[in-house]
Motif scaffolding. Structure first.
Motif, short mmCIF file in Angstrom:
data_model
loop_
_atom_site.label_atom_id
_atom_site.label_comp_id
_atom_site.label_asym_id
_atom_site.label_seq_id
_atom_site.Cartn_x
_atom_site.Cartn_y
_atom_site.Cartn_z
N ILE A 133 1.49 -7.11 13.73
CA ILE A 133 0.09 -7.26 14.09
C ILE A 133 -0.52 -8.34 13.20
O ILE A 133 -0.14 -8.50 12.04
CB ILE A 133 -0.70 -5.94 13.95
CG1 ILE A 133 -0.74 -5.46 12.49
CG2 ILE A 133 -0.15 -4.87 14.87
CD1 ILE A 133 -1.72 -4.31 12.26
N ARG A 134 -1.45 -9.07 13.77
CA ARG A 134 -2.12 -10.14 13.03
C ARG A 134 -3.41 -9.59 12.45
O ARG A 134 -4.31 -9.14 13.17
CB ARG A 134 -2.43 -11.31 13.97
CG ARG A 134 -3.41 -12.35 13.42
CD ARG A 134 -2.80 -13.13 12.27
NE ARG A 134 -3.77 -14.01 11.64
CZ ARG A 134 -3.98 -15.29 12.00
NH1 ARG A 134 -3.31 -15.80 13.01
NH2 ARG A 134 -4.85 -16.03 11.36
N ILE A 135 -3.51 -9.61 11.12
CA ILE A 135 -4.75 -9.22 10.44
C ILE A 135 -5.56 -10.49 10.22
O ILE A 135 -5.06 -11.47 9.68
CB ILE A 135 -4.46 -8.52 9.10
CG1 ILE A 135 -3.61 -7.26 9.33
CG2 ILE A 135 -5.76 -8.16 8.39
CD1 ILE A 135 -3.20 -6.54 8.06
N ASN A 136 -6.81 -10.47 10.66
CA ASN A 136 -7.63 -11.67 10.64
C ASN A 136 -8.46 -11.84 9.38
O ASN A 136 -8.97 -12.92 9.11
CB ASN A 136 -8.56 -11.67 11.86
CG ASN A 136 -7.79 -11.69 13.16
OD1 ASN A 136 -6.87 -12.47 13.34
ND2 ASN A 136 -8.15 -10.80 14.06
N LYS A 137 -8.61 -10.76 8.61
CA LYS A 137 -9.47 -10.82 7.43
C LYS A 137 -8.86 -9.95 6.33
O LYS A 137 -8.41 -8.83 6.59
CB LYS A 137 -10.87 -10.31 7.78
CG LYS A 137 -11.87 -10.35 6.64
CD LYS A 137 -13.23 -9.85 7.10
CE LYS A 137 -14.25 -9.88 5.98
NZ LYS A 137 -15.59 -9.39 6.44
N GLU A 138 -8.84 -10.47 5.12
CA GLU A 138 -8.27 -9.72 4.00
C GLU A 138 -9.15 -8.53 3.62
O GLU A 138 -10.36 -8.70 3.40
CB GLU A 138 -8.11 -10.62 2.78
CG GLU A 138 -6.98 -11.63 2.88
CD GLU A 138 -6.83 -12.44 1.61
OE1 GLU A 138 -5.91 -12.16 0.83
OE2 GLU A 138 -7.65 -13.37 1.41
N VAL A 139 -8.54 -7.36 3.55
CA VAL A 139 -9.20 -6.16 3.04
C VAL A 139 -8.19 -5.39 2.21
O VAL A 139 -6.98 -5.46 2.45
CB VAL A 139 -9.73 -5.26 4.18
CG1 VAL A 139 -10.92 -5.89 4.88
CG2 VAL A 139 -8.63 -4.93 5.19
N LYS A 140 -8.66 -4.68 1.22
CA LYS A 140 -7.77 -3.91 0.36
C LYS A 140 -7.00 -2.88 1.18
O LYS A 140 -7.60 -2.14 1.96
CB LYS A 140 -8.56 -3.23 -0.74
CG LYS A 140 -9.21 -4.18 -1.73
CD LYS A 140 -10.01 -3.43 -2.79
CE LYS A 140 -10.65 -4.41 -3.77
NZ LYS A 140 -11.46 -3.70 -4.80
#
Length: 315
Positions: free
Chosen positions: A180-187
């Motif tokens: 899956i492509r994560i579009n924004k960095e989150v912890k």
């Protein structure tokens, strides 16, 4: 493609349980794998783990030419990554150590090799800071155990090129993973955040005496978990709405869900809860051989994964 893979080298840096699982998976896909880990006895443990994982991989199906004989080990990172087409890094979840490992990889890796970290929570932008070629460092976070579970979370940091993010997505897809492509960095990325949201409420329910540890496990494994194994939470919610789908069900139960959400417990702020959870697990497992429980789990996982592959109407 199989012949091409047999001539391609994957480097696995860090050979704990996750790294060993990755190594076994890449071997099963027909690649040559060179692994590296500085810990004493690392090679022996790696080969034992790979041997243990291999029967499950045989059941899932090996690529032509796949063999454990294609595994080599080096305590020297530079030797391991030289000539590799893809590098899977699995070092400790400590930023300073992660940066040092990535620097060692960069110094010897081919210029066009993608460097993917299995980090379960570190931000890629922080890990790639100070790198000479940060544009090729990506997140390639698996779900445990990587040799069985298809999910891989892919994310680029602020300095990662879009081209290399896409290359990582394409690579994982080509070896049978479901990235899956994560579009924004989150912890914590995505899947772990979803797990923690569930654990937060599970801990609260047990701490407050609402239900036991064993009954929490039953509530998920014999309830929504059965549906989640086949379709995700959104599609299951959509199915609950009948002809009106997700719109109808959210309009119908949305107010109640908001009320439940306001009543959810918080994640414990101290470690006082750990003993209660651990004793609950011990009680739940009384009379069971947990090693055999895990072997049974893996066998059923293999059957489920195989069944889903034969079901084109399941997304």
């Amino acid at each position: 493609m199989t012949e091409l893979r047999s001539k391609q080298k994957i480097a696995v840096v860090g050979t704990g349980v996750i790294g060993a699982s990755w190594a076994a998976y890449y071997l099963a896909q027909g690649f040559t794998v060179t692994a590296s880990d500085p810990a004493e006895g690392a090679e022996g443990r790696l080969r034992e783990w790979v041997d243990g994982f291999w029967p499950a991989l045989e059941t899932l199906g090996l690529a032509d030419g796949a063999s454990r004989d294609n595994l080599s080990f080096s305590s020297d990172v530079a030797d391991a990554v030289t000539g590799a087409v893809f590098i899977q890094e699995n070092g400790p979840e400590r930023l300073e150590i992660k940066r040092a490992i990535l620097a060692a990889i960069e110094a010897a890796a081919p210029a066009d090799a993608i460097i993917a970290t299995s980090s379960s929570g570190l931000l890629i932008s922080e890990a790639q800071a100070g790198a000479k070629h940060p544009e090729r460092i990506v997140l390639g976070h698996p779900f445990n155990p990587p040799h069985l579970i298809p999910l891989v979370e892919v994310l680029g940091g602020t300095q990662t090129s879009e081209e290399n993010v896409q290359k990582a997505l394409d690579f994982y897809t080509s070896v049978g993973k479901r990235p899956i492509r994560i579009n924004k960095e989150v912890k914590g990325h995505v899947a772990n955040r979803l797990q923690v949201a569930l654990w937060r409420e599970a801990f609260s329910l047990v701490e407050n005496g609402v239900v036991s540890v064993a009954d929490i496990d039953t509530a998920i494994s014999q309830g929504p978990g059965l549906r989640w194994a086949l379709l995700g939470p959104f599609l299951n919610l959509h199915a609950s709405g009948g002809e009106g789908g997700i719109t109808h069900v959210l309009e119908h139960i949305g107010p109640a869900q908001r009320e439940w959400a306001r009543d959810l417990g918080e994640y414990p702020e101290t470690d006082d809860y750990i003993g209660l959870m651990a004793s609950g697990v011990d009680e739940e497992l009384e009379g069971y051989d947990f090693a055999e429980t895990l072997r049974t789990r893996d066998r059923l996982l293999i059957e489920l994964i195989g069944a889903k592959k034969q079901a084109p109407q399941l997304p």
